[in-house]
Design an enzyme around this catalytic site. Structure first.
Site, short mmCIF file in Angstrom:
data_model
loop_
_atom_site.label_atom_id
_atom_site.label_comp_id
_atom_site.label_asym_id
_atom_site.label_seq_id
_atom_site.Cartn_x
_atom_site.Cartn_y
_atom_site.Cartn_z
N ARG A 119 -9.02 19.05 1.55
CA ARG A 119 -9.48 17.84 2.27
C ARG A 119 -9.69 16.64 1.35
NH1 ARG A 119 -12.74 21.68 5.00
NH2 ARG A 119 -11.70 22.34 6.92
N LYS A 141 -1.98 3.72 -0.21
CA LYS A 141 -1.10 4.23 0.85
C LYS A 141 -0.30 5.39 0.28
CE LYS A 141 -0.28 0.40 4.00
NZ LYS A 141 0.71 -0.55 4.54
N GLU A 183 9.72 -6.58 -4.75
CA GLU A 183 8.30 -6.57 -4.37
C GLU A 183 7.52 -7.65 -5.15
OE1 GLU A 183 7.42 -4.85 -1.79
OE2 GLU A 183 8.23 -2.81 -1.79
N LYS A 225 -2.39 -7.94 -4.79
CA LYS A 225 -2.50 -6.75 -3.94
C LYS A 225 -3.93 -6.23 -3.90
CE LYS A 225 -0.52 -2.59 -2.28
NZ LYS A 225 0.56 -1.63 -2.20
N GLU A 235 -5.53 -1.58 6.71
CA GLU A 235 -4.59 -2.39 7.48
C GLU A 235 -4.99 -2.56 8.93
OE1 GLU A 235 -0.50 -2.02 6.10
OE2 GLU A 235 0.15 -2.38 8.15
N ARG A 239 -3.84 -6.84 5.72
CA ARG A 239 -3.00 -6.06 4.79
C ARG A 239 -1.55 -6.01 5.23
NH1 ARG A 239 -4.10 -0.44 1.50
NH2 ARG A 239 -1.97 -0.30 0.68
N ASN A 243 3.70 -6.21 4.10
CA ASN A 243 4.90 -5.62 4.69
C ASN A 243 6.00 -6.65 4.92
OD1 ASN A 243 5.51 -2.94 6.64
ND2 ASN A 243 3.83 -2.83 5.17
N HIS A 246 9.63 -5.68 5.28
CA HIS A 246 9.70 -4.23 5.39
C HIS A 246 10.11 -3.73 6.77
CE1 HIS A 246 7.82 -4.48 1.49
NE2 HIS A 246 7.68 -3.18 1.38
N HIS A 250 12.75 -1.16 6.07
CA HIS A 250 12.62 0.26 6.40
C HIS A 250 13.75 0.70 7.34
CE1 HIS A 250 8.01 0.56 5.41
NE2 HIS A 250 8.77 0.63 4.33
N HIS A 263 14.77 1.22 -1.98
CA HIS A 263 13.73 0.59 -1.18
C HIS A 263 13.66 -0.92 -1.47
CE1 HIS A 263 9.93 0.04 0.93
NE2 HIS A 263 9.43 -0.52 -0.15
P1 NAD Z 1 11.59 5.95 -7.23
O1 NAD Z 1 10.27 6.54 -7.28
O2 NAD Z 1 12.69 6.68 -6.53
O3 NAD Z 1 12.05 5.60 -8.73
C1 NAD Z 1 13.31 5.00 -8.94
C2 NAD Z 1 14.18 5.79 -9.92
O4 NAD Z 1 13.75 5.50 -11.24
C3 NAD Z 1 14.11 7.29 -9.77
O5 NAD Z 1 15.37 7.83 -10.02
C4 NAD Z 1 13.14 7.68 -10.88
O6 NAD Z 1 13.31 9.01 -11.31
C5 NAD Z 1 13.51 6.71 -11.96
N1 NAD Z 1 12.48 6.40 -12.94
C6 NAD Z 1 11.17 6.21 -12.73
N2 NAD Z 1 10.58 5.74 -13.84
C7 NAD Z 1 11.54 5.66 -14.78
C8 NAD Z 1 11.53 5.22 -16.12
N3 NAD Z 1 10.46 4.70 -16.69
N4 NAD Z 1 12.69 5.30 -16.81
C9 NAD Z 1 13.82 5.76 -16.21
N5 NAD Z 1 13.89 6.14 -14.92
C10 NAD Z 1 12.75 6.08 -14.22
O7 NAD Z 1 11.56 4.49 -6.54
P2 NAD Z 1 10.52 3.30 -6.63
O8 NAD Z 1 11.33 2.09 -6.43
O9 NAD Z 1 9.65 3.40 -7.79
O10 NAD Z 1 9.59 3.54 -5.36
C11 NAD Z 1 10.13 3.44 -4.05
C12 NAD Z 1 9.20 4.18 -3.11
O11 NAD Z 1 7.92 3.53 -3.12
C13 NAD Z 1 9.66 4.17 -1.67
O12 NAD Z 1 9.54 5.46 -1.15
C14 NAD Z 1 8.69 3.24 -0.98
O13 NAD Z 1 8.51 3.56 0.38
C15 NAD Z 1 7.45 3.43 -1.79
N6 NAD Z 1 6.49 2.34 -1.72
C16 NAD Z 1 5.19 2.66 -1.46
C17 NAD Z 1 4.25 1.66 -1.41
C18 NAD Z 1 2.81 2.03 -1.20
O14 NAD Z 1 1.99 1.11 -1.01
N7 NAD Z 1 2.45 3.29 -1.25
C19 NAD Z 1 4.60 0.33 -1.65
C20 NAD Z 1 5.94 0.04 -1.93
C21 NAD Z 1 6.87 1.06 -1.97
N1 GLY Z 2 3.20 -1.90 0.47
C1 GLY Z 2 2.39 -2.23 1.60
C2 GLY Z 2 0.95 -1.93 1.43
O1 GLY Z 2 0.54 -1.38 0.44
O2 GLY Z 2 0.18 -2.22 2.30
#
Ligand code: NAD
Ligand code: GLY
Length: 352
Positions: A119, A141, A183, A225, A235, A239, A243, A246, A250, A263
């Protein structure tokens, strides 16, 4: 040298520590752990680069590692189950910390596992992509994709600390750096015209990975942020501005098959679409489009049938009473969340 931004959430407030060379034991993460054990979640790409470097940051604590396959297509309940299995196998107690070492995919899945195990256990973010450093590691998130829609399953679960070693960006592929810049641009476009102007002037420095420029952009995004999250953690209202782009983005990711468009690339094209829907003054859409293009990002979405767009966007978490809501710009640097848009204009934008 490091700098910190605080996410102000009362007794759940936490620091985002930003600097160069913070791995290799140069920042003590054990201070942020209630117990003496942690499980570090990474993937097959990032772990060989940074897992050993991160170990000294835990001092004498016991560390168990788990590596997931790499990619958005693995942001699934199965991956989360693998983390839960590892926690049970390690006989982890409630005082275990789950640590995400990687990009947004690893951060989102690991945070969700931390939210659910017993939990809720402590969570630490060590983001290694630009996108994760400016956005996904901050704000709590967490979640995974469902075959019918992006990020449909998840929980709010704040980290105890976010450790950003900007040196990790040295190994990031160019395409991933650009995806993170989407972003970055988003933060300026929604609420900070001065930062947007700084980006217009400094995009070549960011693409060249100049450490000072990267540090400035990361810090400013984290400040923006952190302020938005402090005001509206779950949100209920404001917040949703984070998006911007997005709703379209998405849908692009979902319709193309996760992993086809990154993304950040989907968000980039989505921001231009949202700007076109916004009814901005002459030249403003072009200004956003030019900055997106300067970052090496797409300004046009892929070809998707209007019916597929609408089906995918209908699963957006901002939908209220079946009505789509978009983050629209009043001007660059000012935005609103609204269901008041021109249907014909939307149809025109979806038809390309
Ligand atoms: P990712 O996590 O897939 O990383 C991108 C690529 O880079 C992957 O192949 C990874 O293995 C590689 N990588 C990571 N660090 C590295 C480094 N230092 N050197 C070499 N390679 C490296 O993608 P991302 O763009 O980091 O994240 C996208 C995800 O984040 C999506 O799923 C999206 O929905 C999510 N997201 C979440 C929020 C949130 O608030 N939680 C906000 C924005 C995006
Ligand atoms: N990336 C959108 C949020 O964190 O609210």
């Amino acid at each position: 040298m490091s700098t910190a931004v605080t996410v102000e959430l009362g007794d759940r407030s936490y620091p985002i520590v930003i600097g160069r060379g913070l791995l290799s034991g140069n920042f003590d993460l054990s201070e942020f752990m209630r117990g003496t054990d942690c499980v570090v979640v990474s993937n097959e790409t990032v772990a060989p680069l940074y897992y050993d470097k991160l170990l000294p940051n835990f001092g004498e604590c016991g560390v168990t590692g788990i590596n997931l396959p790499d990619g958005e297509s693995f942001k699934t309940l199965d991956s989360m189950q693998a983390i839960l299995d590892k926690l049970v196998e390690a006989r982890a107690n409630r005082d275990v910390a789950v640590v995400a070492l990687g990009g947004g995919v690893i951060g989102d899945i690991s945070g969700f596992a931390a939210a659910c195990y017993m939990r809720g256990v402590d969570f630490i973010q060590v983001p290694t992509t630009l996108l994760a450093q400016v956005d996904s590691s901050v704000g709590g998130k967490t979640g995974v994709n469902h075959p019918r829609g992006k990020n449909l399953i998840g929980a709010f679960h704040q980290p105890r600390v976010v450790l950003i070693d900007t040196d990790t960006l040295d190994t990031l592929p160019e395409r991933e750096l650009a995806a993170g810049l989407a972003e970055v641009i988003k933060h300026g476009a929604i609420c900070d015209i001065e930062f947007f102007e700084w980006l217009e002037a400094n995009m070549p420095r960011l693409l060249a990975r100049e450490p000072d420029a990267l540090a400035h952009a990361i810090k400013r995004c984290c400040e923006i942020k952190a302020a938005v999250v402090a005001e509206d953690e779950r949100e209920a209202g404001r917040r949703a501005i984070l998006n911007f782009g997005h709703t379209f983005g998405h849908a692009i990711e979902h319709c193309q098959g996760y992993g086809e468009w990154l993304h950040g690339e989907a968000v980039a094209a989505g921001m231009v679409m949202a700007a076109r829907l916004s009814g901005l003054a002459a030249g403003e859409v072009e200004r956003l489009q030019d900055l997106v293009a300067a970052a090496g990002l797409p300004i046009q979405p892929p070809a998707i049938a209007p019916g597929d767009w609408l089906a995918a966007m209908g699963m957006d978490k901002k939908v209220q009473g079946k009505q789509l809501r978009f983050v629209l710009l009043d001007a660059i640097g000012e935005c609103r969340v609204s269901s008041d848009y021109d249907d014909e204009r939307l149809d025109e934008i979806l038809r390309g």
